[in-house]
Scaffold this motif. Structure first.
Motif, PDB file in Angstrom:
ATOM      1  N   GLN A 150      -1.713  -8.546 -44.802  1.00  0.00           N
ATOM      2  CA  GLN A 150      -2.736  -9.504 -45.186  1.00  0.00           C
ATOM      3  C   GLN A 150      -2.105 -10.812 -45.637  1.00  0.00           C
ATOM      4  OE1 GLN A 150      -5.155  -6.853 -47.924  1.00  0.00           O
ATOM      5  NE2 GLN A 150      -6.809  -7.805 -46.771  1.00  0.00           N
ATOM      6  N   GLU A 151      -2.742 -11.895 -45.262  1.00  0.00           N
ATOM      7  CA  GLU A 151      -2.315 -13.240 -45.630  1.00  0.00           C
ATOM      8  C   GLU A 151      -3.486 -13.936 -46.305  1.00  0.00           C
ATOM      9  OE1 GLU A 151      -0.871 -17.341 -43.354  1.00  0.00           O
ATOM     10  OE2 GLU A 151      -0.830 -15.414 -42.309  1.00  0.00           O
ATOM     11  N   SER A 152      -3.232 -14.627 -47.396  1.00  0.00           N
ATOM     12  CA  SER A 152      -4.306 -15.329 -48.094  1.00  0.00           C
ATOM     13  C   SER A 152      -4.911 -16.402 -47.197  1.00  0.00           C
ATOM     14  CB  SER A 152      -3.779 -15.971 -49.375  1.00  0.00           C
ATOM     15  OG  SER A 152      -3.298 -14.992 -50.277  1.00  0.00           O
ATOM     16  N   LEU A 153      -6.208 -16.571 -47.304  1.00  0.00           N
ATOM     17  CA  LEU A 153      -6.860 -17.637 -46.537  1.00  0.00           C
ATOM     18  C   LEU A 153      -6.370 -18.991 -47.036  1.00  0.00           C
ATOM     19  CD1 LEU A 153     -10.555 -16.388 -46.344  1.00  0.00           C
ATOM     20  CD2 LEU A 153      -8.696 -16.003 -44.721  1.00  0.00           C
ATOM     21  N   PRO A 154      -6.111 -19.918 -46.140  1.00  0.00           N
ATOM     22  CA  PRO A 154      -5.628 -21.243 -46.571  1.00  0.00           C
ATOM     23  C   PRO A 154      -6.725 -22.020 -47.278  1.00  0.00           C
ATOM     24  CG  PRO A 154      -6.080 -21.231 -44.213  1.00  0.00           C
ATOM     25  CD  PRO A 154      -6.221 -19.812 -44.680  1.00  0.00           C
ATOM     26  N   GLU A 155      -6.321 -22.862 -48.198  1.00  0.00           N
ATOM     27  CA  GLU A 155      -7.289 -23.715 -48.871  1.00  0.00           C
ATOM     28  C   GLU A 155      -7.919 -24.686 -47.871  1.00  0.00           C
ATOM     29  OE1 GLU A 155      -5.698 -25.736 -52.200  1.00  0.00           O
ATOM     30  OE2 GLU A 155      -5.100 -23.914 -53.288  1.00  0.00           O
ATOM     31  N   ASN A 156      -9.194 -24.904 -48.055  1.00  0.00           N
ATOM     32  CA  ASN A 156      -9.934 -25.890 -47.242  1.00  0.00           C
ATOM     33  C   ASN A 156      -9.878 -25.596 -45.748  1.00  0.00           C
ATOM     34  OD1 ASN A 156     -10.462 -27.296 -49.645  1.00  0.00           O
ATOM     35  ND2 ASN A 156      -8.596 -28.504 -49.433  1.00  0.00           N
ATOM     36  N   TRP A 157      -9.862 -24.311 -45.377  1.00  0.00           N
ATOM     37  CA  TRP A 157      -9.802 -23.956 -43.955  1.00  0.00           C
ATOM     38  C   TRP A 157     -11.023 -24.452 -43.190  1.00  0.00           C
ATOM     39  CZ3 TRP A 157     -13.935 -21.166 -42.321  1.00  0.00           C
ATOM     40  CH2 TRP A 157     -14.640 -20.413 -43.269  1.00  0.00           C
ATOM     41  N   TRP A 158     -12.098 -24.733 -43.902  1.00  0.00           N
ATOM     42  CA  TRP A 158     -13.336 -25.200 -43.286  1.00  0.00           C
ATOM     43  C   TRP A 158     -13.414 -26.721 -43.187  1.00  0.00           C
ATOM     44  CZ3 TRP A 158     -12.598 -23.482 -48.181  1.00  0.00           C
ATOM     45  CH2 TRP A 158     -12.876 -24.380 -49.207  1.00  0.00           C
TER      46      TRP A 158
END
Length: 235
Positions: A150-158
């Motif tokens: 698992q990898e953390s979701l990147p900030e501001n991916w949206w």
């Protein structure tokens, strides 16, 4: 990138034009507004259809537009109307049903994902979209000793300015490979492809992104919303 179908940016037939009801005759009170104010109307919106195996969140131009209201099962189609503005950056978080510790579903099963989208302007999911996986498992399809990556979701991916240039393109899958349930066949997804990462079975959380251009487009309206919708869910 998908080539959008042209749609009229002017008032629809029968829609009040500038200066008509709601078109700027008011004086800043009630349902009117200051002179020259042009508001968007429902005729300026367009419909979008989404199908996910099993769940999704959709952002357009950095704003949350739709969330799958049913967690995982039964599979459903989400249809909403929204106000498009171009260029249009689309970002989707899609999740397959998978235990966070084992990557499996319903005990010892390995599931599969799939995401499909169609906008009324002709925007569809296909291999031109970017895709990146953030949750893989069970590693090597080992159901006896399941492990996950698992990898953390990147900030501001949206966000509109998020840099996805290093991401791989999405992979297209056939309807037979995804095996969507009946609601998919009852909605308009003509021209849209099911997409996922390279591993439809073991990749369980995928972010998709794309950008839709419409050269020369300008909004018919000249106002922006005043409400604050910051702080919406990001995961």
């Amino acid at each position: 990138m998908p080539l959008p179908v042209e749609r009229s940016d002017g008032p629809a037939d029968g829609e009040p034009k500038k200066g008509g009801p709601g078109g700027g005759k008011g004086k800043g009170k009630g349902k009117g507004g200051p002179p020259g104010l042009v508001k968007p109307s429902i005729a300026d919106t367009m419909k979008l259809n989404l199908y996910a195996d099993n769940w999704f969140m959709l952002y357009v131009n950095g704003r949350l537009v739709a969330v799958d209201p049913i967690q995982f099962t039964p599979h459903n189609v989400v249809s909403v109307d929204f106000l498009p503005e171009y260029p249009m950056t689309i970002a989707v978080l899609a999740k397959d049903n998978a235990d966070p510790k084992t990557g499996m579903e319903y005990g010892t099963n390995i599931g599969d994902g799939g995401f499909c989208l169609k906008f009324a302007d002709g925007t569809v999911t296909n291999a031109s979209w970017k895709a990146k996986n953030f949750f893989h498992g069970p590693v090597n399809a080992d159901t006896a000793h399941p492990k996950v990556l698992q990898e953390s979701l990147p900030e501001n991916w949206w966000a509109v300015d998020y840099d996805d240039s290093t991401w791989k393109n999405a992979r297209e899958y056939t309807v037979e490979e995804v095996d969507p349930k009946q609601p998919y066949f009852e909605s308009d997804f003509e021209g849209a492809k099911f997409i996922w990462s390279d591993d439809i079975a073991l990749d369980n959380t995928v972010i998709f992104r794309t950008r839709v251009e419409k050269p020369g487009w300008t909004p018919r309206w000249n106002t922006k919303p005043d409400l604050d919708v910051s702080g919406v869910p990001q995961r």
